[in-house]
Design a protein around this motif. Structure first.
Motif: not given
Lengths: 213, 213
Positions: A109-127
């Motif tokens: 989640d931190r990596l995604i935030d650092e990139q400034g990306w907009t990703i759904a909180p429940d996106a399965p790609t996170r897991n």
């Protein structure tokens, strides 16, 4: 056109076309007589999409049905429709009940935030990414993926530029599925080719040098 | 250490260790009595490599045997040993007997030359990439992969820097297999995340804007 012509022009066997009709993957034709229905270009487009999901995306029929449902639900915004297809392409990863897993997921989640990306909180790609991070960590390998994330971001912008978003919903989903899978496959082969070349540059010369003296 | 301790310390079940010994994947221990052999760190390292090839590389036992044979053949230069492992990770693609295929293969070779890469003429990765190019062409999609090739080249140089080439042959092969598969998997997930974000940026706002007026 009649169903036999639909089969001929799409290259999909007649029995398979009938199966897609029964399963609701392909919408019914227009009933012009008690025993006769006619089909049009929308059916050809749909069959192209089903083939892309099946043959290139390698999705099971149940997942294809979900994507088709999203395509048919006109109230669903295009971004969410594309998300349905894109999520179906990734492996389904269940969270582990462990602190290690929580840490890997937080790092994702931190990596995604650092990139400034907009990703759904429940996106399965996170897991999915969290699981790979966890494996890297357990093997003592570097989990610094920021360079990969930046590189992926650069590619994605160019890839979205090429997406035909002004056509039918079918063709947008088809382009997302084909582009994600095929260019992903191409990139993976290219990365291994680049490894071979880099290894040759660094090692092959060394191996071939005869001992001095 | 005895075989039971080797099993405990490696986390590989005793029956599985014995199976690897029978199949020649794991080298024999030192026979210290008629019914007793002892094992050392080289056996632990080998078991780590076998697990990496099996669990992360998902290679069949026959392919693992080939990689192990390359590790054990000390006369084989490191670059070729790593190539054996790397080639085993890609799918085996048979050339199609068609002009289309010849053209796709020629395009692949041209792309490799343009990058200035040193790749074995018989590298199976060439056919793998040619097949993806052929699929892209048949679907009417862009086959310009130069941007992907340049990006892959940039990543590969950094990845090779991180490779422990001064340790044992086992650990070099292990690092190649784990790095190729796991960072490849991470990159694939990151590329799909970047797609989602780029799609959100371009489309989500549009979808949510109420009609003007």
């Amino acid at each position: 056109m009649r169903i036999s012509e639909l089969s001929d022009r799409s290259g999909v066997a007649l029995a398979t076309v009938k199966y897609y009709l029964r399963e609701g993957l392909l919408h019914q034709g227009e009933q012009v007589a008690a025993t006769r229905a006619v089909y049009d270009d929308s059916h050809l487009r749909r069959l192209r999409l089903i083939r892309a999901l099946l043959e290139v995306g390698r999705l099971p029929v149940a997942a294809i049905k979900q994507v088709i449902d999203a395509v048919e639900d006109e109230s669903l915004p295009v971004h969410q429709m594309l998300g349905t297809a894109q999520y179906a392409l990734g492996p389904a990863v269940e969270p582990e009940p462990s602190d290690d897993w929580q840490a890997a997921r937080a790092e994702t989640d931190r990596l995604i935030d650092e990139q400034g990306w907009t990703i759904a909180p429940d996106a399965p790609t996170r897991n999915e990414l969290a699981q790979t991070l966890l494996t890297l960590r357990r093997l003592g390998m570097s989990t610094d993926l920021s360079r990969y994330a930046e590189t992926a971001g650069g590619l994605a912008a160019a890839e979205l530029d090429a997406l035909p978003l002004d056509g039918s919903r079918e063709s947008a989903v088809e382009a997302v599925v084909l582009g994600t899978v095929l260019y992903g496959r191409a990139f993976d082969a290219l990365r291994r080719l680049a490894h071979e070349s880099e290894s040759a540059r660094r090692l092959a010369g060394k191996d071939q040098t005869p001992p001095a003296g």
